[in-house]
Motif scaffolding. Sequence first.
Motif, mmCIF file in Angstrom:
data_model
loop_
_atom_site.group_PDB
_atom_site.id
_atom_site.type_symbol
_atom_site.label_atom_id
_atom_site.label_comp_id
_atom_site.label_asym_id
_atom_site.label_seq_id
_atom_site.Cartn_x
_atom_site.Cartn_y
_atom_site.Cartn_z
ATOM 1 N N LEU A 27 -4.947 -1.242 11.667
ATOM 2 C CA LEU A 27 -3.783 -0.398 11.429
ATOM 3 C C LEU A 27 -2.821 -1.012 10.421
ATOM 4 O O LEU A 27 -2.050 -0.306 9.807
ATOM 5 N N GLY A 28 -2.868 -2.290 10.187
ATOM 6 C CA GLY A 28 -1.933 -2.948 9.288
ATOM 7 C C GLY A 28 -2.305 -2.894 7.825
ATOM 8 O O GLY A 28 -1.637 -3.507 7.006
ATOM 9 N N LYS A 29 -3.341 -2.170 7.461
ATOM 10 C CA LYS A 29 -3.759 -2.125 6.060
ATOM 11 C C LYS A 29 -3.870 -0.681 5.587
ATOM 12 O O LYS A 29 -4.904 -0.241 5.114
ATOM 13 N N LEU A 30 -2.788 0.064 5.709
ATOM 14 C CA LEU A 30 -2.769 1.456 5.304
ATOM 15 C C LEU A 30 -2.237 1.583 3.881
ATOM 16 O O LEU A 30 -1.512 0.717 3.394
ATOM 17 N N PRO A 31 -2.580 2.687 3.203
ATOM 18 C CA PRO A 31 -1.959 2.946 1.901
ATOM 19 C C PRO A 31 -0.455 3.116 2.106
ATOM 20 O O PRO A 31 -0.015 3.796 3.020
ATOM 21 N N GLY A 32 0.335 2.490 1.292
ATOM 22 C CA GLY A 32 1.781 2.530 1.448
ATOM 23 C C GLY A 32 2.345 1.225 1.990
ATOM 24 O O GLY A 32 3.547 1.006 1.920
ATOM 25 N N ASP A 33 1.492 0.362 2.526
ATOM 26 C CA ASP A 33 1.934 -0.963 2.946
ATOM 27 C C ASP A 33 2.068 -1.837 1.704
ATOM 28 O O ASP A 33 1.236 -1.794 0.808
ATOM 29 N N ILE A 34 3.134 -2.611 1.640
ATOM 30 C CA ILE A 34 3.419 -3.429 0.460
ATOM 31 C C ILE A 34 2.828 -4.817 0.652
ATOM 32 O O ILE A 34 3.104 -5.491 1.640
ATOM 33 N N VAL A 35 1.994 -5.236 -0.310
ATOM 34 C CA VAL A 35 1.413 -6.582 -0.298
ATOM 35 C C VAL A 35 1.643 -7.196 -1.672
ATOM 36 O O VAL A 35 1.247 -6.640 -2.686
ATOM 37 N N ILE A 36 2.306 -8.344 -1.711
ATOM 38 C CA ILE A 36 2.560 -9.060 -2.957
ATOM 39 C C ILE A 36 1.937 -10.441 -2.825
ATOM 40 O O ILE A 36 2.290 -11.207 -1.924
ATOM 41 N N ARG A 37 1.020 -10.755 -3.731
ATOM 42 C CA ARG A 37 0.360 -12.071 -3.731
ATOM 43 C C ARG A 37 0.709 -12.795 -5.021
ATOM 44 O O ARG A 37 0.463 -12.290 -6.107
ATOM 45 N N LYS A 38 1.279 -13.989 -4.888
ATOM 46 C CA LYS A 38 1.598 -14.824 -6.051
ATOM 47 C C LYS A 38 1.199 -16.248 -5.714
ATOM 48 O O LYS A 38 1.807 -16.885 -4.869
ATOM 49 N N GLY A 39 0.165 -16.713 -6.353
ATOM 50 C CA GLY A 39 -0.301 -18.068 -6.099
ATOM 51 C C GLY A 39 -0.798 -18.227 -4.675
ATOM 52 O O GLY A 39 -1.674 -17.497 -4.230
ATOM 53 N N ASN A 40 -0.215 -19.174 -3.964
ATOM 54 C CA ASN A 40 -0.605 -19.419 -2.574
ATOM 55 C C ASN A 40 0.257 -18.668 -1.568
ATOM 56 O O ASN A 40 0.069 -18.810 -0.366
ATOM 57 N N ALA A 41 1.217 -17.869 -2.031
ATOM 58 C CA ALA A 41 2.125 -17.162 -1.135
ATOM 59 C C ALA A 41 1.756 -15.678 -1.081
ATOM 60 O O ALA A 41 1.356 -15.087 -2.080
ATOM 61 N N THR A 42 1.910 -15.093 0.091
ATOM 62 C CA THR A 42 1.651 -13.666 0.291
ATOM 63 C C THR A 42 2.810 -13.060 1.063
ATOM 64 O O THR A 42 3.238 -13.608 2.080
ATOM 65 N N PHE A 43 3.309 -11.938 0.564
ATOM 66 C CA PHE A 43 4.361 -11.184 1.247
ATOM 67 C C PHE A 43 3.773 -9.847 1.657
ATOM 68 O O PHE A 43 3.230 -9.122 0.833
ATOM 69 N N PHE A 44 3.875 -9.517 2.943
ATOM 70 C CA PHE A 44 3.309 -8.275 3.469
ATOM 71 C C PHE A 44 4.390 -7.518 4.213
ATOM 72 O O PHE A 44 5.022 -8.050 5.122
ATOM 73 N N PHE A 45 4.635 -6.262 3.806
ATOM 74 C CA PHE A 45 5.615 -5.414 4.482
ATOM 75 C C PHE A 45 4.949 -4.094 4.830
ATOM 76 O O PHE A 45 4.691 -3.266 3.948
ATOM 77 N N PRO A 46 4.640 -3.854 6.110
ATOM 78 C CA PRO A 46 3.885 -2.673 6.520
ATOM 79 C C PRO A 46 4.756 -1.417 6.654
ATOM 80 O O PRO A 46 5.139 -1.014 7.746
ATOM 81 N N VAL A 47 5.080 -0.770 5.532
ATOM 82 C CA VAL A 47 5.953 0.402 5.546
ATOM 83 C C VAL A 47 5.297 1.562 6.294
ATOM 84 O O VAL A 47 5.871 2.111 7.235
ATOM 85 N N MET A 48 4.119 1.985 5.881
ATOM 86 C CA MET A 48 3.454 3.130 6.513
ATOM 87 C C MET A 48 3.076 2.837 7.961
ATOM 88 O O MET A 48 3.170 3.710 8.820
ATOM 89 N N THR A 49 2.639 1.624 8.236
ATOM 90 C CA THR A 49 2.302 1.253 9.604
ATOM 91 C C THR A 49 3.528 1.368 10.501
ATOM 92 O O THR A 49 3.443 1.886 11.619
ATOM 93 N N SER A 50 4.681 0.928 10.008
ATOM 94 C CA SER A 50 5.915 1.022 10.783
ATOM 95 C C SER A 50 6.307 2.472 11.042
ATOM 96 O O SER A 50 6.752 2.816 12.146
ATOM 97 N N ILE A 51 6.138 3.326 10.045
ATOM 98 C CA ILE A 51 6.474 4.741 10.209
ATOM 99 C C ILE A 51 5.562 5.391 11.235
ATOM 100 O O ILE A 51 6.021 6.131 12.113
ATOM 101 N N ILE A 52 4.268 5.118 11.165
ATOM 102 C CA ILE A 52 3.316 5.715 12.106
ATOM 103 C C ILE A 52 3.593 5.236 13.532
ATOM 104 O O ILE A 52 3.601 6.027 14.472
#
Length: 68
Positions: A27-52
């Motif tokens: 459920l955490g990998k839906l279209p609309g979830d924000i994933v930003i990968r830069k080098g060794n760091a990853t930022f994940f914000f589950p927008v659509m998952t939170s709405i559902i």
Amino acid sequence: MNGMAKLLMVAGAVIFIAGFLIHFLKLGKLPGDIVIRKGNATFFFPVMTSIIISVILSAIFFLVGRLK
């Protein structure tokens, strides 16, 4: 059992079931979830998952409120 014990048991069961569903239904990998990968760091914000999840919980609480 008093009211607080029942509330804690229900809350624990809901958290357990939610974790189970999120893990096995991916459920955490839906279209609309924000994933930003830069080098060794990853930022994940589950927008659509939170709405559902919010819509589902609102429907559950609405139904529980109507049954009382």
